[in-house]
Write a protein that holds these residues in place. Structure first.
Motif, PDB file in Angstrom:
ATOM      1  N   MET A   1       0.836  -1.170   0.000  1.00  0.00           N
ATOM      2  CA  MET A   1       0.000   0.000   0.000  1.00  0.00           C
ATOM      3  C   MET A   1       0.891   1.247   0.000  1.00  0.00           C
ATOM      4  O   MET A   1       1.837   1.344   0.762  1.00  0.00           O
ATOM      5  N   ILE A   2       0.577   2.186  -0.862  1.00  0.00           N
ATOM      6  CA  ILE A   2       1.327   3.434  -0.931  1.00  0.00           C
ATOM      7  C   ILE A   2       0.674   4.447   0.001  1.00  0.00           C
ATOM      8  O   ILE A   2      -0.529   4.654  -0.032  1.00  0.00           O
ATOM      9  N   LYS A   3       1.489   5.056   0.846  1.00  0.00           N
ATOM     10  CA  LYS A   3       0.985   6.078   1.759  1.00  0.00           C
ATOM     11  C   LYS A   3       1.722   7.374   1.495  1.00  0.00           C
ATOM     12  O   LYS A   3       2.927   7.366   1.251  1.00  0.00           O
ATOM     13  N   CYS A   4       1.006   8.470   1.533  1.00  0.00           N
ATOM     14  CA  CYS A   4       1.655   9.766   1.388  1.00  0.00           C
ATOM     15  C   CYS A   4       0.848  10.811   2.148  1.00  0.00           C
ATOM     16  O   CYS A   4      -0.292  10.588   2.519  1.00  0.00           O
ATOM     17  N   LEU A   5       1.449  11.935   2.349  1.00  0.00           N
ATOM     18  CA  LEU A   5       0.813  13.045   3.038  1.00  0.00           C
ATOM     19  C   LEU A   5       0.764  14.211   2.081  1.00  0.00           C
ATOM     20  O   LEU A   5       1.750  14.550   1.436  1.00  0.00           O
ATOM     21  N   VAL A   6      -0.401  14.805   1.946  1.00  0.00           N
ATOM     22  CA  VAL A   6      -0.577  15.959   1.076  1.00  0.00           C
ATOM     23  C   VAL A   6      -1.127  17.095   1.913  1.00  0.00           C
ATOM     24  O   VAL A   6      -2.026  16.888   2.723  1.00  0.00           O
ATOM     25  N   GLU A   7      -0.585  18.262   1.723  1.00  0.00           N
ATOM     26  CA  GLU A   7      -1.096  19.442   2.408  1.00  0.00           C
ATOM     27  C   GLU A   7      -1.634  20.395   1.354  1.00  0.00           C
ATOM     28  O   GLU A   7      -0.966  20.693   0.368  1.00  0.00           O
ATOM     29  N   GLY A   8      -2.854  20.841   1.546  1.00  0.00           N
ATOM     30  CA  GLY A   8      -3.464  21.777   0.606  1.00  0.00           C
ATOM     31  C   GLY A   8      -3.629  23.139   1.242  1.00  0.00           C
ATOM     32  O   GLY A   8      -3.762  23.249   2.455  1.00  0.00           O
ATOM     33  N   ARG A   9      -3.632  24.152   0.408  1.00  0.00           N
ATOM     34  CA  ARG A   9      -3.770  25.520   0.912  1.00  0.00           C
ATOM     35  C   ARG A   9      -5.217  25.984   0.971  1.00  0.00           C
ATOM     36  O   ARG A   9      -5.531  26.926   1.675  1.00  0.00           O
ATOM     37  N   THR A  10      -6.088  25.368   0.191  1.00  0.00           N
ATOM     38  CA  THR A  10      -7.478  25.816   0.168  1.00  0.00           C
ATOM     39  C   THR A  10      -8.420  24.651   0.414  1.00  0.00           C
ATOM     40  O   THR A  10      -8.109  23.497   0.087  1.00  0.00           O
ATOM     41  N   ILE A  11      -9.583  24.955   0.973  1.00  0.00           N
ATOM     42  CA  ILE A  11     -10.577  23.910   1.209  1.00  0.00           C
ATOM     43  C   ILE A  11     -11.062  23.340  -0.123  1.00  0.00           C
ATOM     44  O   ILE A  11     -11.414  22.170  -0.215  1.00  0.00           O
ATOM     45  N   ARG A  12     -11.045  24.147  -1.167  1.00  0.00           N
ATOM     46  CA  ARG A  12     -11.451  23.663  -2.495  1.00  0.00           C
ATOM     47  C   ARG A  12     -10.533  22.532  -2.956  1.00  0.00           C
ATOM     48  O   ARG A  12     -10.994  21.477  -3.397  1.00  0.00           O
ATOM     49  N   THR A  13      -9.231  22.727  -2.835  1.00  0.00           N
ATOM     50  CA  THR A  13      -8.268  21.693  -3.227  1.00  0.00           C
ATOM     51  C   THR A  13      -8.433  20.454  -2.365  1.00  0.00           C
ATOM     52  O   THR A  13      -8.487  19.320  -2.868  1.00  0.00           O
ATOM     53  N   ILE A  14      -8.534  20.658  -1.084  1.00  0.00           N
ATOM     54  CA  ILE A  14      -8.629  19.532  -0.150  1.00  0.00           C
ATOM     55  C   ILE A  14      -9.914  18.742  -0.374  1.00  0.00           C
ATOM     56  O   ILE A  14      -9.898  17.516  -0.436  1.00  0.00           O
ATOM     57  N   SER A  15     -11.033  19.443  -0.522  1.00  0.00           N
ATOM     58  CA  SER A  15     -12.298  18.731  -0.709  1.00  0.00           C
ATOM     59  C   SER A  15     -12.310  17.969  -2.030  1.00  0.00           C
ATOM     60  O   SER A  15     -12.884  16.882  -2.120  1.00  0.00           O
ATOM     61  N   ARG A  16     -11.674  18.504  -3.070  1.00  0.00           N
ATOM     62  CA  ARG A  16     -11.607  17.793  -4.351  1.00  0.00           C
ATOM     63  C   ARG A  16     -10.815  16.483  -4.212  1.00  0.00           C
ATOM     64  O   ARG A  16     -11.160  15.471  -4.809  1.00  0.00           O
ATOM     65  N   LEU A  17      -9.749  16.519  -3.433  1.00  0.00           N
ATOM     66  CA  LEU A  17      -8.980  15.292  -3.197  1.00  0.00           C
ATOM     67  C   LEU A  17      -9.824  14.271  -2.446  1.00  0.00           C
ATOM     68  O   LEU A  17      -9.833  13.081  -2.777  1.00  0.00           O
TER      69      LEU A  17
END
Length: 87
Positions: A1-17
């Protein structure tokens, strides 16, 4: 299983993910009001994470834009309280 951490600057970006099943997000209650609840489920964390919001202004008189923003914020406070964002 591939695990990664992503940090977004906007709720729009985060919610799309999140909508694309890329993962989960932890956000503040204000951001939870802005997501598409047909595609994203918002759940309260337990125990709750307490946080405060403060509004700082200069000692000079507020500009028309600042006064307008404060008026908007005051008008929205009842709705934000009902949604659990403000106590």
């Amino acid at each position: 299983m591939i695990k990664c951490l992503v940090e977004g600057r906007t709720i729009r970006t985060i919610s799309r993910l999140v909508e694309r099943n890329v993962g989960i997000a932890v956000s503040d209650p204000f951001a939870a009001l802005l997501v598409d609840h047909g595609k994203v489920v918002a759940r309260t964390l337990t125990p709750a994470i307490e946080w405060d919001v403060a509004l700082f202004t200069a000692t000079r008189e507020l500009s028309a834009v600042e006064k307008s923003f404060l008026g908007f914020l005051r008008a929205e406070l009842p709705r934000l309280r009902e949604s659990g964002c403000v106590v």
